[in-house]
Design a protein around this motif. Structure first.
Motif, mmCIF file in Angstrom:
data_model
loop_
_atom_site.group_PDB
_atom_site.id
_atom_site.type_symbol
_atom_site.label_atom_id
_atom_site.label_comp_id
_atom_site.label_asym_id
_atom_site.label_seq_id
_atom_site.Cartn_x
_atom_site.Cartn_y
_atom_site.Cartn_z
ATOM 1 N N GLY A 177 22.614 5.942 31.363
ATOM 2 C CA GLY A 177 22.310 4.517 31.367
ATOM 3 C C GLY A 177 20.986 4.126 31.975
ATOM 4 N N ILE A 178 20.189 5.099 32.422
ATOM 5 C CA ILE A 178 18.938 4.758 33.109
ATOM 6 C C ILE A 178 17.787 4.545 32.119
ATOM 7 N N MET A 179 17.681 5.393 31.125
ATOM 8 C CA MET A 179 16.536 5.324 30.215
ATOM 9 C C MET A 179 16.636 4.123 29.288
ATOM 10 N N PRO A 180 15.477 3.597 28.852
ATOM 11 C CA PRO A 180 15.505 2.468 27.901
ATOM 12 C C PRO A 180 16.153 2.893 26.601
ATOM 13 N N LYS A 181 16.812 1.948 25.956
ATOM 14 C CA LYS A 181 17.485 2.254 24.709
ATOM 15 C C LYS A 181 16.476 2.582 23.622
ATOM 16 N N LYS A 182 16.889 3.469 22.742
ATOM 17 C CA LYS A 182 16.030 3.881 21.647
ATOM 18 C C LYS A 182 15.855 2.738 20.660
ATOM 19 N N ARG A 183 14.619 2.455 20.322
ATOM 20 C CA ARG A 183 14.334 1.396 19.354
ATOM 21 C C ARG A 183 13.912 2.000 18.024
ATOM 22 N N SER A 184 14.255 1.291 16.981
ATOM 23 C CA SER A 184 13.825 1.759 15.665
ATOM 24 C C SER A 184 12.323 1.574 15.537
ATOM 25 N N THR A 185 11.663 2.609 15.078
ATOM 26 C CA THR A 185 10.206 2.568 14.952
ATOM 27 C C THR A 185 9.811 2.294 13.513
ATOM 28 N N GLU A 186 8.645 1.729 13.369
ATOM 29 C CA GLU A 186 8.138 1.424 12.028
ATOM 30 C C GLU A 186 7.740 2.721 11.339
ATOM 31 N N ILE A 187 8.212 2.891 10.149
ATOM 32 C CA ILE A 187 7.911 4.103 9.391
ATOM 33 C C ILE A 187 6.679 3.873 8.528
ATOM 34 N N GLU A 188 5.723 4.759 8.675
ATOM 35 C CA GLU A 188 4.505 4.673 7.864
ATOM 36 C C GLU A 188 4.622 5.647 6.692
ATOM 37 N N PHE A 189 4.225 5.196 5.531
ATOM 38 C CA PHE A 189 4.245 6.051 4.351
ATOM 39 C C PHE A 189 3.086 5.657 3.449
ATOM 40 N N LEU A 190 2.837 6.479 2.456
ATOM 41 C CA LEU A 190 1.751 6.219 1.510
ATOM 42 C C LEU A 190 2.335 5.721 0.189
ATOM 43 N N THR A 191 1.670 4.750 -0.387
ATOM 44 C CA THR A 191 2.061 4.279 -1.715
ATOM 45 C C THR A 191 1.484 5.239 -2.755
ATOM 46 N N ILE A 192 1.930 5.122 -3.993
ATOM 47 C CA ILE A 192 1.422 5.998 -5.041
ATOM 48 C C ILE A 192 -0.067 5.754 -5.264
ATOM 49 N N GLU A 193 -0.508 4.503 -5.065
ATOM 50 C CA GLU A 193 -1.934 4.191 -5.208
ATOM 51 C C GLU A 193 -2.746 4.896 -4.112
ATOM 52 N N GLU A 194 -2.203 4.921 -2.893
ATOM 53 C CA GLU A 194 -2.908 5.587 -1.793
ATOM 54 C C GLU A 194 -2.917 7.102 -1.987
ATOM 55 N N LEU A 195 -1.864 7.635 -2.565
ATOM 56 C CA LEU A 195 -1.853 9.068 -2.872
ATOM 57 C C LEU A 195 -2.923 9.411 -3.908
ATOM 58 N N ARG A 196 -3.072 8.541 -4.897
ATOM 59 C CA ARG A 196 -4.126 8.758 -5.895
ATOM 60 C C ARG A 196 -5.501 8.684 -5.253
ATOM 61 N N GLN A 197 -5.623 7.786 -4.278
ATOM 62 C CA GLN A 197 -6.888 7.632 -3.558
ATOM 63 C C GLN A 197 -7.215 8.906 -2.784
ATOM 64 N N LEU A 198 -6.224 9.482 -2.137
ATOM 65 C CA LEU A 198 -6.423 10.742 -1.421
ATOM 66 C C LEU A 198 -6.728 11.881 -2.379
ATOM 67 N N ASP A 199 -5.986 11.915 -3.480
ATOM 68 C CA ASP A 199 -6.149 12.987 -4.453
ATOM 69 C C ASP A 199 -7.562 13.011 -5.032
ATOM 70 N N ALA A 200 -8.148 11.854 -5.109
ATOM 71 C CA ALA A 200 -9.505 11.758 -5.683
ATOM 72 C C ALA A 200 -10.585 12.171 -4.683
ATOM 73 N N GLU A 201 -10.234 12.259 -3.404
ATOM 74 C CA GLU A 201 -11.213 12.598 -2.368
ATOM 75 C C GLU A 201 -11.150 14.096 -2.066
ATOM 76 N N PRO A 202 -12.275 14.819 -2.150
ATOM 77 C CA PRO A 202 -12.272 16.264 -1.872
ATOM 78 C C PRO A 202 -11.821 16.556 -0.439
ATOM 79 N N ALA A 203 -11.116 17.662 -0.267
ATOM 80 C CA ALA A 203 -10.664 18.111 1.055
ATOM 81 C C ALA A 203 -10.378 19.603 0.965
#
Length: 351
Positions: A177-203
């Motif tokens: 009971g001492i530690m703060p309760k776990k909170r739901s965190t915002e999930i970050e993800f990539l959209t299909i458009e952002e994946l295409r943007q990455l795919d077009a950039e050399p790496a």
């Protein structure tokens, strides 16, 4: 006549259902509560019932051992002399240096810095419930996030458990009971458009291929790092996940196949370096591609889950593909999509 037992197995409800088990007994009039790190799960299937039976059996074995130790006088509540003289930091540093996983070493090292800032010369014997509570208050005063505070608390408890295993402390303190309760965190993800943007950039291939491959398979870093050609049969990945030990079967889509290297007879599929080096490469790649997101490898797993659900996949199916033990774990992605739909609707101007 009912015989009064010296040691009792007690239960405590845990968040999400089920119970944690601990032993209760007294030595010299002092009550000892020994947490076993054993848990009963809600009974929904025959497998759950069998698992709980095994858990009770293990707890009973420990209970009987404690009774024998009490009868023989082996158990006592006196703090070992070493615990009164061993500095916690010195002991924790020794344990951290023995860790093989780099990420674990880093997290524990950062926690230890805060511990040293709080009470540098604390001995193992001093770390009790009051000490732990004040340590959490100290972390809170530093304006750390609840997630970071929970992490540091969990790591400190784990290192203290090491001391208990090494018989430097007589029992684990009760930190319930001492530690703060776990909170739901915002999930970050990539959209299909952002994946295409990455795919077009050399790496570099050692950065680009495993990351985009995981965006279309949902594998964790540890799993794709260990993935071998033997794990791919008939365009399907069959692998036991390192974290959950669950066996998953993931069909390879056309998108996933695009990022597979040329097939070899055996060996690993991808040649991947340490996670921290890979993370630096991902951030540089995202910046060059003009993405505003803080790219990290686990985002590929989030991306796979959200894209699959957004395009009509059933929650249960996605849960199995990810290797989740419970559909509840997967529901967080559905919630993200629902919130996105709500924002899209609310964005429409009023008449």
């Amino acid at each position: 006549m009912k015989i009064k037992e010296k040691v009792h197995i007690n239960q405590r409800p845990v968040k999400g259902g089920g119970f944690s088990l601990h032993l209760d007994y007294r030595i010299g009039g002092k009550r000892i509560r020994e947490f076993l790190k054993l848990y009963l799960v809600p009974v929904k299937t025959q497998a759950d019932k069998i698992k709980n039976t095994e858990t009770i059996r293990l707890a009973t074995e420990i209970k009987n051992k404690r009774i024998r130790e009490l009868d023989s006088g082996e158990l006592n509540v006196d703090t070992p002399k070493r615990a009164k003289t061993v500095f916690a930091i010195d002991y924790f540093q020794k344990k951290i240096s023995q860790m093989k996983v780099e990420n674990s070493r880093q997290n524990n090292t950062v926690m230890l810095r805060s511990f040293a800032e709080f009470r540098k010369n604390a001995t193992l014997a001093e770390i009790n419930r009051d000490f732990f509570s004040k340590f959490i208050d100290f972390l809170t005063s530093k304006d750390l996030s609840p997630g970071t505070i929970r992490l540091y608390g969990v790591l400190l408890k784990a290192r203290l458990h090491d001391a208990y295993i090494d018989k430097l402390i007589p029992s684990m303190p009760d930190f319930y009971g001492i530690m703060p309760k776990k909170r739901s965190t915002e999930i970050e993800f990539l959209t299909i458009e952002e994946l295409r943007q990455l795919d077009a950039e050399p790496a570099p291939d050692e950065i680009r291929n495993p990351f985009l491959f995981c965006c279309f398979t949902g594998l964790r870093f540890s799993d794709v790092q260990a993935l071998k050609w033997d794990n791919i049969d008939n365009d399907t990945i069959i692998i036991r996940m390192k974290k959950t030990k669950e066996i998953v079967r993931v069909p390879l889509s056309a998108n996933a196949k695009k990022f597979l290297p040329e097939r070899k007879s055996k060996g690993k599929v991808f040649e991947i370096g340490p996670l921290n080096s890979l993370t630096r490469g991902l951030k540089a790649w995202a910046e060059n591609a003009g993405l505003k997101k803080n790219l990290h490898f686990h985002m590929s797993r989030h991306t796979f889950a959200t894209l699959a659900l957004a395009n009509g996949a059933e929650l249960y199916t996605v849960s199995k593909l990810l290797g989740h033990r419970s559909v509840q774990t997967t529901q967080v992605y559905a919630k993200v999509l629902d919130e996105g739909r709500r924002k899209a609707v609310d964005a429409i101007p009023e008449l």
